[in-house]
Scaffold this active site. Structure first.
Site, PDB file in Angstrom:
ATOM      1  N   ALA A 114     -14.436   2.229 -29.802  1.00 51.76           N
ATOM      2  CA  ALA A 114     -14.461   1.656 -28.450  1.00 51.76           C
ATOM      3  C   ALA A 114     -15.862   1.207 -28.077  1.00 51.76           C
ATOM      4  CB  ALA A 114     -13.927   2.672 -27.442  1.00 51.76           C
ATOM      5  N   GLY A 115     -16.508   0.466 -28.983  1.00 50.04           N
ATOM      6  CA  GLY A 115     -17.822  -0.087 -28.722  1.00 50.04           C
ATOM      7  C   GLY A 115     -17.727  -1.536 -28.291  1.00 50.04           C
ATOM      8  N   THR A 116     -18.781  -2.313 -28.609  1.00 50.81           N
ATOM      9  CA  THR A 116     -18.836  -3.713 -28.183  1.00 50.81           C
ATOM     10  C   THR A 116     -17.623  -4.496 -28.652  1.00 50.81           C
ATOM     11  OG1 THR A 116     -21.252  -3.669 -28.237  1.00 50.81           O
ATOM     12  CG2 THR A 116     -20.200  -5.824 -28.301  1.00 50.81           C
ATOM     13  N   ALA A 117     -17.337  -4.427 -29.960  1.00 52.49           N
ATOM     14  CA  ALA A 117     -16.225  -5.197 -30.509  1.00 52.49           C
ATOM     15  C   ALA A 117     -14.888  -4.650 -30.033  1.00 52.49           C
ATOM     16  CB  ALA A 117     -16.291  -5.204 -32.034  1.00 52.49           C
ATOM     17  N   ASP A 119     -20.164 -13.843 -29.790  1.00 53.09           N
ATOM     18  CA  ASP A 119     -19.135 -13.877 -30.824  1.00 53.09           C
ATOM     19  C   ASP A 119     -18.603 -12.489 -31.143  1.00 53.09           C
ATOM     20  OD1 ASP A 119     -17.521 -15.196 -32.789  1.00 53.09           O
ATOM     21  OD2 ASP A 119     -18.873 -14.424 -34.324  1.00 53.09           O
ATOM     22  N   ASP A 120     -19.459 -11.460 -31.106  1.00 53.64           N
ATOM     23  CA  ASP A 120     -18.999 -10.106 -31.433  1.00 53.64           C
ATOM     24  C   ASP A 120     -17.948  -9.629 -30.446  1.00 53.64           C
ATOM     25  OD1 ASP A 120     -21.013  -9.686 -33.570  1.00 53.64           O
ATOM     26  OD2 ASP A 120     -22.405  -9.847 -31.909  1.00 53.64           O
ATOM     27  N   LYS A 155     -24.311 -18.069 -39.356  1.00 56.07           N
ATOM     28  CA  LYS A 155     -23.434 -18.615 -38.323  1.00 56.07           C
ATOM     29  C   LYS A 155     -23.595 -20.134 -38.227  1.00 56.07           C
ATOM     30  CE  LYS A 155     -21.447 -14.894 -36.667  1.00 56.07           C
ATOM     31  NZ  LYS A 155     -20.007 -14.683 -36.500  1.00 56.07           N
ATOM     32  N   ASN A 157     -16.136  -4.620 -40.964  1.00 57.57           N
ATOM     33  CA  ASN A 157     -16.726  -5.184 -42.162  1.00 57.57           C
ATOM     34  C   ASN A 157     -18.193  -4.807 -42.198  1.00 57.57           C
ATOM     35  OD1 ASN A 157     -18.177  -7.252 -40.609  1.00 57.57           O
ATOM     36  ND2 ASN A 157     -16.207  -8.286 -40.406  1.00 57.57           N
ATOM     37  N   GLU A 209     -25.466 -13.083 -30.927  1.00 56.52           N
ATOM     38  CA  GLU A 209     -24.907 -12.537 -32.166  1.00 56.52           C
ATOM     39  C   GLU A 209     -25.555 -11.205 -32.529  1.00 56.52           C
ATOM     40  OE1 GLU A 209     -22.288 -12.384 -35.246  1.00 56.52           O
ATOM     41  OE2 GLU A 209     -22.396 -14.006 -33.770  1.00 56.52           O
ATOM     42  N   ASP A 210     -24.723 -10.189 -32.750  1.00 53.42           N
ATOM     43  CA  ASP A 210     -25.140  -8.891 -33.292  1.00 53.42           C
ATOM     44  C   ASP A 210     -26.216  -8.196 -32.465  1.00 53.42           C
ATOM     45  OD1 ASP A 210     -23.249  -9.052 -35.227  1.00 53.42           O
ATOM     46  OD2 ASP A 210     -24.590  -9.548 -36.861  1.00 53.42           O
ATOM     47  N   TYR A 263     -21.440 -16.004 -45.934  1.00 55.25           N
ATOM     48  CA  TYR A 263     -21.173 -15.299 -44.680  1.00 55.25           C
ATOM     49  C   TYR A 263     -20.760 -13.883 -45.052  1.00 55.25           C
ATOM     50  CZ  TYR A 263     -19.223 -14.838 -39.902  1.00 55.25           C
ATOM     51  OH  TYR A 263     -18.925 -14.444 -38.634  1.00 55.25           O
ATOM     52  N   ASN A 304     -13.918 -14.095 -37.873  1.00 59.75           N
ATOM     53  CA  ASN A 304     -14.339 -14.877 -36.708  1.00 59.75           C
ATOM     54  C   ASN A 304     -14.551 -16.344 -37.043  1.00 59.75           C
ATOM     55  OD1 ASN A 304     -14.427 -12.294 -35.646  1.00 59.75           O
ATOM     56  ND2 ASN A 304     -16.307 -12.653 -34.498  1.00 59.75           N
ATOM     57  N   ARG A 343     -27.585  -4.725 -34.276  1.00 60.66           N
ATOM     58  CA  ARG A 343     -26.285  -4.239 -34.764  1.00 60.66           C
ATOM     59  C   ARG A 343     -25.682  -5.289 -35.674  1.00 60.66           C
ATOM     60  NH1 ARG A 343     -21.173  -4.370 -34.854  1.00 60.66           N
ATOM     61  NH2 ARG A 343     -21.211  -6.381 -33.779  1.00 60.66           N
TER      62      ARG A 343
END
Length: 584
Positions: A321-324, A287-288, A193, A438, A264-265, A120, A483, A175
């Site tokens: 201040a994006g998706t995550a 999950d993000d 995952k 990461n 995911e991503d 992972y 996660n 992403r």
């Protein structure tokens, strides 16, 4: 779940039909000889008994000694340790997974703390980048926007029916982690995952289906690579993209009704939009956004206990201040609201910074999801950088706000500078600092620097794994907001009780379950559990999530809270060889 194991697995001509009895511990197959040894789910290698060897046409095809599964695992680990680097270890484990699935899961489960960073994050980033050059054995489902009519037949060709799949993990590869757009290589993040779901929570691997939506790529390196295996054109966007995603979701609903759809991503323009579009239509989870938010909330709740500063009094700066980043803010804000704060008062405890600086109402680039956290212009009148090209900087925000908590979700390496951290340490007794980006090289700061710059006062959680830090005669264990500590339990709890949706309360229950496992008695204690606790932690999270689902009415009628623990345990698969008999 619909059933613990698939009753039938349809395979290619190379792998004949395999029937699995309801117990899941006895296989019947018409595969034999070398064909049997080439099937990763059936292959036991040198652990086949004498009786099985005679019955299945394996006599003479294996060395004579019958070896125990533990001896096999010991040999594999010895070979693994001889691999020269992390990427070689990842390739070695993938090859093992493709030839002997049960042994792979046994070995990784036994050495999860050591091997999780290999299968992972962060090592999986290398596997994704090198996907087309290292391609060996296909796994998962590849859906092309150039051939949308192939979606349903692609699912049918997998051989899995409506009773065989509990979780579909999907990515469009835009992403990936902190490394960006890697097109069709995004299949590897969904495979990773899937693997963690099985290792951490014991979800049967054959009940998880990895999928990549190949809509093209804007990565010039890939488009110019003659070995690239994906669609060789720029990403398709707009209505055509949405139609393709809708066709995919509709196919999932028809073919695998009731599954958990795990996004995911996906890129920032699509991740939240797709979740909002589909979250009330089927059981789905990003999950993000939600997994990252839940594990960060767990770290926040632990830090609140450690620092003694109540959640309602925290002043939180989020850098990225994006998706995550906004997903994290949303999870923490919702927890504040559940504690009795109004939505406006809770949002006012956040200062979010993106590439234009502090997010301010009416400023350039402010997105819809950022608006609840945008500061009023009059609040920041006179702040350095206000109205300038770069906007209001992190250091200026820290100087003005004196935050108690600093969270990084930016993938900007070294963004938490010595100046910023020392400024933060001036204003709070125990600054909570979380460089969560990461892979490791994208982290906003290193734990040893943070401890040095705060005179050992910082409460630290990272996104990538870091070793212990020696400071002032003490050994600080650094908690990782991985996660993997939370999403496998969310998945297990959801499918175990057959939840129809994943709700905010279920996510909060997951975060609280993780935080409840931490006792922070000394400054050097970690704020999150270690990955060596993954299996027991995932069970704990799953039970909490399942009970929250029952309480909200998201589970089928008749299921009671006291039934959840048994349902969770029943859903868990152990990496043990089944008995194998000839078909008929």
């Amino acid at each position: 779940m619909k059933g613990r194991y698939p009753s039938v697995i349809e395979t290619t001509s190379r792998h004949p039909l395999v029937r699995i009895k309801d117990s899941g511990r006895i296989f019947e197959t018409d595969a034999h000889g070398r064909g049997l040894l080439s099937h990763p789910r059936l292959n036991k290698g040198t652990a086949f008994s004498e009786q099985e060897r005679k019955a299945l046409g394996l006599t003479g095809l294996l060395p004579p000694a019958v070896i125990s599964p533990q001896s096999q695992a010991d040999r594999i680990y010895e070979q693994y340790q001889r691999q020269p680097n992390d990427e070689a270890k990842q390739v070695y484990l993938t090859a093992l997974q493709n030839r002997n699935e049960t042994l792979f899961y046994r070995v990784v489960t036994e050495h999860v703390e050591e091997m999780l960073p290999i299968i992972y994050t962060p090592t999986i980033a290398l596997a994704i980048q090198h996907f087309s050059h290292e391609f060996r054995t296909p796994q998962g489902i590849y859906l092309s926007i150039d051939k949308p009519d192939d979606i349903e037949v692609s699912f049918r060709n997998s051989g899995f029916t409506k009773d065989d799949i509990d979780i579909v993990v999907v990515s469009d590869g835009e992403r990936i982690l902190g490394i960006g757009d890697w097109g069709v290589g995004g299949i590897n993040i969904t495979i990773g995952k899937k693997t963690v779901y099985s290792v951490a929570a014991g979800i049967y691997p054959r009940r998880i289906l990895p999928v990549v939506l190949d809509v093209g790529t804007n990565n010039k390196q890939l488009l110019e690579d003659p070995l690239y295996l994906g669609n060789r054109h720029e990403r398709v966007t707009g209505e055509a993209y949405d139609r393709f995603v809708e066709m995919f979701v509709s196919a999932v609903e028809r073919i695998y009704p009731g599954v958990l759809l795990h996004w995911e991503d996906f890129g920032g323009q699509n991740a939240r939009r797709l979740l909002e579009k589909y979250k009330n239509r089927l059981c789905t989870f990003n999950d993000d956004m939600q997994g990252t938010g839940a594990i960060t909330l767990a770290a926040v709740l632990s830090s609140v206990k450690a620092s003694g500063v109540p959640l309602q009094e925290q002043k939180i700066v989020i850098f990225g201040a994006g998706t995550a980043g906004i997903g994290i803010a949303d999870q923490i804000r919702q927890a504040m609201e559940r504690s009795g704060m109004s939505a406006a008062d809770a949002a006012a405890r956040f200062w979010c910074i993106d590439r234009y600086g502090l997010v301010v109402q009416g400023a350039e680039g402010v997105t819809e999801v950022q608006k609840p956290y945008a500061r009023r212009p009059e609040e920041v009148e006179g702040w350095q950088g206000r109205g300038g090209k770069e906007g209001i900087s992190l250091v200026e925000v820290i100087r003005r706000v004196q935050p108690t908590m600093l969270i990084g979700a930016s993938t900007v390496s070294g963004a938490f500078t010595e100046e910023a951290v020392r400024e933060m340490a001036k204003g709070t007794k125990m600054p909570v600092i979380m460089p969560l980006s990461n892979p490791t090289e994208k982290s906003e700061a290193k734990p040893d620097d943070l401890l040095n710059w705060t005179d050992g006062k910082a409460l630290i959680v990272t996104g990538s794994p870091f070793g212990d830090v020696e400071y002032n005669g003490k050994t600080y264990k650094i908690g990782q907001a991985n996660n993997a500590l939370v999403y496998p339990g969310i998945g297990l709890g959801t499918v175990a009780v057959k939840a129809s949706r994943v709700t905010d309360n279920m996510l909060t229950a997951a975060a609280e379950a993780v935080a409840s496992k931490i006792t922070h008695n000394k400054p050097e204690d970690p704020l999150l559990p270690g990955v060596h606790e993954l299996r027991s932690l995932s069970r704990h999270v799953a039970i909490a999530v399942g009970q929250a689902a029952v309480k909200e009415g998201m589970a089928p009628g008749g299921l009671q809270a006291q039934d959840v623990e048994r349902a969770v345990d029943k859903a868990v698969w152990q990496a043990e060889y089944p008995e194998i008999h000839p078909l008929g």
